[in-house]
Design a protein around this motif. Structure first.
Motif, PDB file in Angstrom:
ATOM      1  N   ARG A   6       0.832  -1.222   0.000  1.00  0.00           N
ATOM      2  CA  ARG A   6       0.000   0.000   0.000  1.00  0.00           C
ATOM      3  C   ARG A   6       0.857   1.258   0.000  1.00  0.00           C
ATOM      4  O   ARG A   6       0.604   2.198  -0.757  1.00  0.00           O
ATOM      5  CB  ARG A   6      -0.953   0.001   1.219  1.00  0.00           C
ATOM      6  CG  ARG A   6      -2.122  -0.961   1.091  1.00  0.00           C
ATOM      7  CD  ARG A   6      -3.138  -0.763   2.199  1.00  0.00           C
ATOM      8  NE  ARG A   6      -2.582  -1.034   3.528  1.00  0.00           N
ATOM      9  CZ  ARG A   6      -2.469  -2.258   4.051  1.00  0.00           C
ATOM     10  NH1 ARG A   6      -2.871  -3.315   3.363  1.00  0.00           N
ATOM     11  NH2 ARG A   6      -1.943  -2.434   5.253  1.00  0.00           N
ATOM     12  N   ARG A   7       1.879   1.281   0.854  1.00  0.00           N
ATOM     13  CA  ARG A   7       2.721   2.474   0.962  1.00  0.00           C
ATOM     14  C   ARG A   7       3.514   2.710  -0.331  1.00  0.00           C
ATOM     15  O   ARG A   7       3.632   3.833  -0.814  1.00  0.00           O
ATOM     16  CB  ARG A   7       3.645   2.346   2.173  1.00  0.00           C
ATOM     17  CG  ARG A   7       4.622   3.511   2.362  1.00  0.00           C
ATOM     18  CD  ARG A   7       3.911   4.860   2.469  1.00  0.00           C
ATOM     19  NE  ARG A   7       2.929   4.926   3.537  1.00  0.00           N
ATOM     20  CZ  ARG A   7       3.185   5.336   4.787  1.00  0.00           C
ATOM     21  NH1 ARG A   7       4.398   5.717   5.111  1.00  0.00           N
ATOM     22  NH2 ARG A   7       2.236   5.362   5.696  1.00  0.00           N
ATOM     23  N   ALA A   8       4.036   1.633  -0.901  1.00  0.00           N
ATOM     24  CA  ALA A   8       4.835   1.768  -2.126  1.00  0.00           C
ATOM     25  C   ALA A   8       3.963   2.294  -3.271  1.00  0.00           C
ATOM     26  O   ALA A   8       4.390   3.166  -4.030  1.00  0.00           O
ATOM     27  CB  ALA A   8       5.471   0.425  -2.493  1.00  0.00           C
ATOM     28  N   CYS A   9       2.740   1.791  -3.382  1.00  0.00           N
ATOM     29  CA  CYS A   9       1.848   2.254  -4.448  1.00  0.00           C
ATOM     30  C   CYS A   9       1.495   3.717  -4.230  1.00  0.00           C
ATOM     31  O   CYS A   9       1.475   4.517  -5.174  1.00  0.00           O
ATOM     32  CB  CYS A   9       0.565   1.411  -4.495  1.00  0.00           C
ATOM     33  SG  CYS A   9       0.837  -0.251  -5.129  1.00  0.00           S
ATOM     34  N   ARG A  10       1.240   4.077  -2.976  1.00  0.00           N
ATOM     35  CA  ARG A  10       0.889   5.466  -2.675  1.00  0.00           C
ATOM     36  C   ARG A  10       2.047   6.398  -3.016  1.00  0.00           C
ATOM     37  O   ARG A  10       1.878   7.421  -3.673  1.00  0.00           O
ATOM     38  CB  ARG A  10       0.528   5.592  -1.196  1.00  0.00           C
ATOM     39  CG  ARG A  10      -0.188   6.887  -0.869  1.00  0.00           C
ATOM     40  CD  ARG A  10      -0.210   7.163   0.612  1.00  0.00           C
ATOM     41  NE  ARG A  10       1.095   7.632   1.070  1.00  0.00           N
ATOM     42  CZ  ARG A  10       1.351   7.977   2.334  1.00  0.00           C
ATOM     43  NH1 ARG A  10       0.415   7.830   3.263  1.00  0.00           N
ATOM     44  NH2 ARG A  10       2.546   8.404   2.679  1.00  0.00           N
ATOM     45  N   ASP A  11       3.265   6.050  -2.551  1.00  0.00           N
ATOM     46  CA  ASP A  11       4.437   6.889  -2.840  1.00  0.00           C
ATOM     47  C   ASP A  11       4.655   7.005  -4.345  1.00  0.00           C
ATOM     48  O   ASP A  11       4.869   8.095  -4.871  1.00  0.00           O
ATOM     49  CB  ASP A  11       5.697   6.304  -2.178  1.00  0.00           C
ATOM     50  CG  ASP A  11       5.703   6.503  -0.660  1.00  0.00           C
ATOM     51  OD1 ASP A  11       4.870   7.292  -0.150  1.00  0.00           O
ATOM     52  OD2 ASP A  11       6.536   5.871   0.011  1.00  0.00           O
ATOM     53  N   ALA A  12       4.609   5.872  -5.040  1.00  0.00           N
ATOM     54  CA  ALA A  12       4.908   5.877  -6.475  1.00  0.00           C
ATOM     55  C   ALA A  12       3.893   6.704  -7.256  1.00  0.00           C
ATOM     56  O   ALA A  12       4.229   7.319  -8.264  1.00  0.00           O
ATOM     57  CB  ALA A  12       4.953   4.447  -7.007  1.00  0.00           C
TER      58      ALA A  12
END
Ligand code: C2E
Ligand code: MG
Ligand code: MG
Ligand code: MG
Length: 278
Positions: free
Chosen positions: A96-102
């Motif tokens: 979730r965090r990686a998708c949000r950051d990206a």
């Protein structure tokens, strides 16, 4: 029999064992708390096209900002997360965090996320990825999932089915740490990976050992023949880069191009100054 049981009992509950069990239990409790207290963070490391110097992707690497012990690396807490099943919620947070950051990066730069074996065969994986993509608005083709061969060993059919499901979502799948552990060319036949990441162990010796040079060249050729992209892990020096270029390896990742760092510090320009076009 009683004597044997006694001996077993002693072995099972010896002092070192008790110490290590309670250490693991407290680590588990702390890790569980870390998940709900927002103590996990992601660092990002660029993956670079060796010929052009263009950043083609960024890999997410989890860290634990421990309240007293400082910044912990994956090898210090992922084994316990894997033993206790905590890796599934932890890994869900990472996705979730990686998708949000990206979704906030320029240029549509893709993000690579590592998955453990237990995550790969977990029934919630696909819905976790789907909802992370939806919540962030990241398009699926900007998500690359990295798995190691060991993730394919335990429950091979379930693992392969999961890889197909990931690809059906529109995300891609890379084979991480290739060449170590349980390496088998069978894995390359069983699934059409997008990328093969050549383990750092081969890159380390590259400029000193003719054997490593031969292995890396062969793996680069193998990847090309299979229509997969080769990536060298752990590139630290210019001389390694020169050899990788000569060997025809497509992409590189390592301290030479940029160490893992928080997203704010990552220079997200696609052109990396670190790559000398020698
Ligand atoms: P990996 O996926 O092979 O990630 C590359 C590792 O090599 C990272 O270690 C990175 O910091 C390190 N590295 C990169 N460039 C260099 C270099 O030039 N020299 C040296 N010596 N090392 C370099 P890190 O961050 O400690 O992660 C270790 C492993 O932990 C990862 O290996 C991956 O298997 C696992 N991991 C990391 N984050 C996650 C995660 O969110 N979920 C899961 N399931 N596993 C993760
Ligand atoms: Mg990886
Ligand atoms: Mg790797
Ligand atoms: Mg590794």
């Amino acid at each position: 029999a009683a004597k044997q049981a006694g001996r077993c009992g002693y072995r099972l509950f010896g002092p070192e064992m008790i110490a290590s069990i309670s250490k693991r239990d407290s680590l588990e409790a702390a890790l569980r708390a870390a998940l709900s207290h927002d103590e996990l963070i992601l660092h990002y490391q660029p993956i670079v096209d060796i010929r052009s110097g263009v950043v083609v992707c960024v890999e997410a690497l989890v860290r634990w900002k421990h309240p007293t012990q400082g910044l912990l690396l994956p090898h210090q807490f992922l084994p316990v997360a894997e033993e206790t099943g905590l890796i599934v919620p932890l890994g869900g947070w990472v996705i979730r965090r990686a998708c949000r950051d990206a979704s906030r990066w320029p240029d549509g730069l893709p993000v690579a996320v590592n998955l453990s074996a237990a995550q790969l065969t977990s029934p919630e994986l696909i819905s976790t990825i789907t909802s992370a993509l939806e919540a962030s608005g990241l398009s699926a083709d900007r998500l690359e999932i990295e798995v190691t061969e060991s993730a394919l060993l335990a429950d091979r059919d379930a693992a392969l089915a999961a890889l197909h499901n990931i690809r059906d979502l529109g995300a891609s799948v890379s084979l991480d740490d290739f060449g170590t552990g349980y390496s088998s060319l069978t894995h390359l036949k069983a699934f059409k990976f997008s990328r093969i990441k050549i383990d750092r162990a081969f890159i380390e010796d590259l400029t000193r050992e003719a054997d490593s040079m031969a292995i890396v060249s062969a793996l680069a050729g193998l990847a090309r023949g299979l229509n997969m992209i080769s990536i060298a892990e752990g590139v630290e020096t210019d001389s390694q880069l020169a050899v990788l270029r000569a060997a025809g390896v497509a992409f590189g990742q390592g301290d030479l191009f940029g160490r893992p760092c928080p997203t704010a510090e990552l220079r997200l320009t696609r052109q990396m100054a670190a790559v000398r076009s020698a």
